[in-house]
Design an enzyme around this catalytic site. Sequence first.
Site, PDB file in Angstrom:
ATOM      1  CG  ASP A  67      -1.164 -11.196  -2.826  1.00  0.00           C
ATOM      2  OD1 ASP A  67      -0.380 -10.149  -2.435  1.00  0.00           O
ATOM      3  OD2 ASP A  67      -2.739 -11.005  -2.017  1.00  0.00           O
ATOM      4  CG  ASP A 136     -14.197 -10.079  -1.794  1.00  0.00           C
ATOM      5  OD1 ASP A 136     -12.916 -10.071  -1.539  1.00  0.00           O
ATOM      6  OD2 ASP A 136     -13.520 -10.490  -2.900  1.00  0.00           O
ATOM      7  CG  HIS A 138      -9.433 -10.662  -1.136  1.00  0.00           C
ATOM      8  ND1 HIS A 138     -10.371  -9.750  -2.473  1.00  0.00           N
ATOM      9  CD2 HIS A 138      -8.347  -9.968  -0.479  1.00  0.00           C
ATOM     10  CE1 HIS A 138      -9.896  -8.635  -2.365  1.00  0.00           C
ATOM     11  NE2 HIS A 138      -8.761  -8.918  -1.313  1.00  0.00           N
ATOM     12  CD  GLU A 143     -10.910 -11.831  -4.676  1.00  0.00           C
ATOM     13  OE1 GLU A 143     -11.889 -11.616  -3.633  1.00  0.00           O
ATOM     14  OE2 GLU A 143     -10.581 -11.066  -5.401  1.00  0.00           O
TER      15      GLU A 143
HETATM   16  C1  F6R Z   1      -2.112  -8.219  -0.283  1.00  0.00           C
HETATM   17  C2  F6R Z   1      -3.841  -8.812  -0.083  1.00  0.00           C
HETATM   18  C3  F6R Z   1      -4.961  -7.934  -0.162  1.00  0.00           C
HETATM   19  C4  F6R Z   1      -5.051  -7.040   0.470  1.00  0.00           C
HETATM   20  C5  F6R Z   1      -6.939  -7.339   0.863  1.00  0.00           C
HETATM   21  C6  F6R Z   1      -6.835  -5.810   1.109  1.00  0.00           C
HETATM   22  O1  F6R Z   1      -1.227  -8.100  -0.454  1.00  0.00           O
HETATM   23  O2  F6R Z   1      -3.147  -9.845  -0.020  1.00  0.00           O
HETATM   24  O3  F6R Z   1      -5.576  -9.979   0.232  1.00  0.00           O
HETATM   25  O4  F6R Z   1      -4.816  -7.063   2.159  1.00  0.00           O
HETATM   26  O5  F6R Z   1      -6.616  -7.086  -0.797  1.00  0.00           O
HETATM   27  O6  F6R Z   1      -6.132  -4.051   1.029  1.00  0.00           O
HETATM   28  P1  F6R Z   1      -6.656  -2.915   1.334  1.00  0.00           P
HETATM   29  O7  F6R Z   1      -5.160  -3.306   2.645  1.00  0.00           O
HETATM   30  O8  F6R Z   1      -5.267  -2.010   0.246  1.00  0.00           O
HETATM   31  O9  F6R Z   1      -7.636  -2.924   1.713  1.00  0.00           O
END
Ligand code: F6R
Length: 261
Positions: A67, A136, A138, A143
Site C-alpha cells: 500500500d 481492527d 485490516h 479496513e
Molecule cells: C502496512 C500495512 C498495514 C500494517 C498494519 C499494522 O503496509 O499494510 O496493514 O501491517 O497497519 O501496522 P504495524 O505493523 O505498524 O502495527
Amino acid sequence: MEVVIVDSPQAGAELVGGGIAALLNSNPYSVLGLATGSTPLPVYDDLARRYDAGEVSFARARGFALDEYVGLPADHPESYRAVLDREIVGRVDFPTGAVQTPDGWSADPAAACLAYDAAIAAAGGIDLQLLGVGTDGHIGFNEPTSSLASPTRIKTLTEQTREDNARFFDDDISQVPHHVLTQGIGTILRARHLVLLAWGGNKAQAVAATVEGPVTGMVPSSALQLHPHATVVVDEPAAEALTLSDYYRHVFSNKPDWQGL
Ligand code: F6R
C-alpha cells in the site's frame, strides 16, 4: 492455516527470514509482497543480515508494496516508498526499480490501481506476501467492511488506524493522510503464500479473530482462512486470546522438516 507461536519477534523474524532466503535460493526470480509498518522490521533486519553474510541475493527478485499513502509530499520520509527503500530495498541488492509501490501521487488514482494489479500479474503474481495486521483486523489498508474480493483501490483510513499510525508522524494525527491506495483483499488472496506476522498484546484480539473467528468483511484478515497456504507467526502476547494454542504448538513441534515455512 498454520499458526506458529514464537518466543519473540526476533525468533519469528529468523523463521520468516529463513523461509524467504530459502525461497530466493530455490527461485532467484521470486516476487515478494512487502508490508510496511513496524511489524515486518525485524524480518527486514534478518534479511539484511543474511544478505551481508552472503546467504541470499535479491539481484533477480522483484517486489510489490502492499500500500501507499495518498497526499504526502513526494519526498516525505514516511511514504511507504521511502520506508521500503530505507528498511529493505537499499540494504540489499534489489536492482533499481525492482520494487514497486502503488502510485499515491497519480492524478488518476483509479488508473494507478488498475496498473498496479496489472503489474503484479505481469510479474507472474506474488510468491510470498508478508502481512501485518491492524488492531481492527485490516490487512494492507483494507479496513473493516472491505470486499473480500476487492482489487487494488483507494480506501479511506479509519480514525483508529490514523491514531495507531500517528506515531510515525510526530504523534500528530493531523499529519496522517486520510487516503491510501492498497492492494485489495482479492489481490492479496492471489499471492501463492501469505505470511501474516503479529507482535504484542495489542494485536491479540485481531489475531484470534483472524484465525478462529468467522470469515467476514468486518475482520479483513479473516480472509486468510480462504487461502490454501497461509502462515500466521505470532509472539506469545499476540497469541494470548487464541483458544487452540496448545494444538498449534503441537502441530509446529511435529512439523516435518521438508515442509519449510
Ligand atoms: C502496512 C500495512 C498495514 C500494517 C498494519 C499494522 O503496509 O499494510 O496493514 O501491517 O497497519 O501496522 P504495524 O505493523 O505498524 O502495527
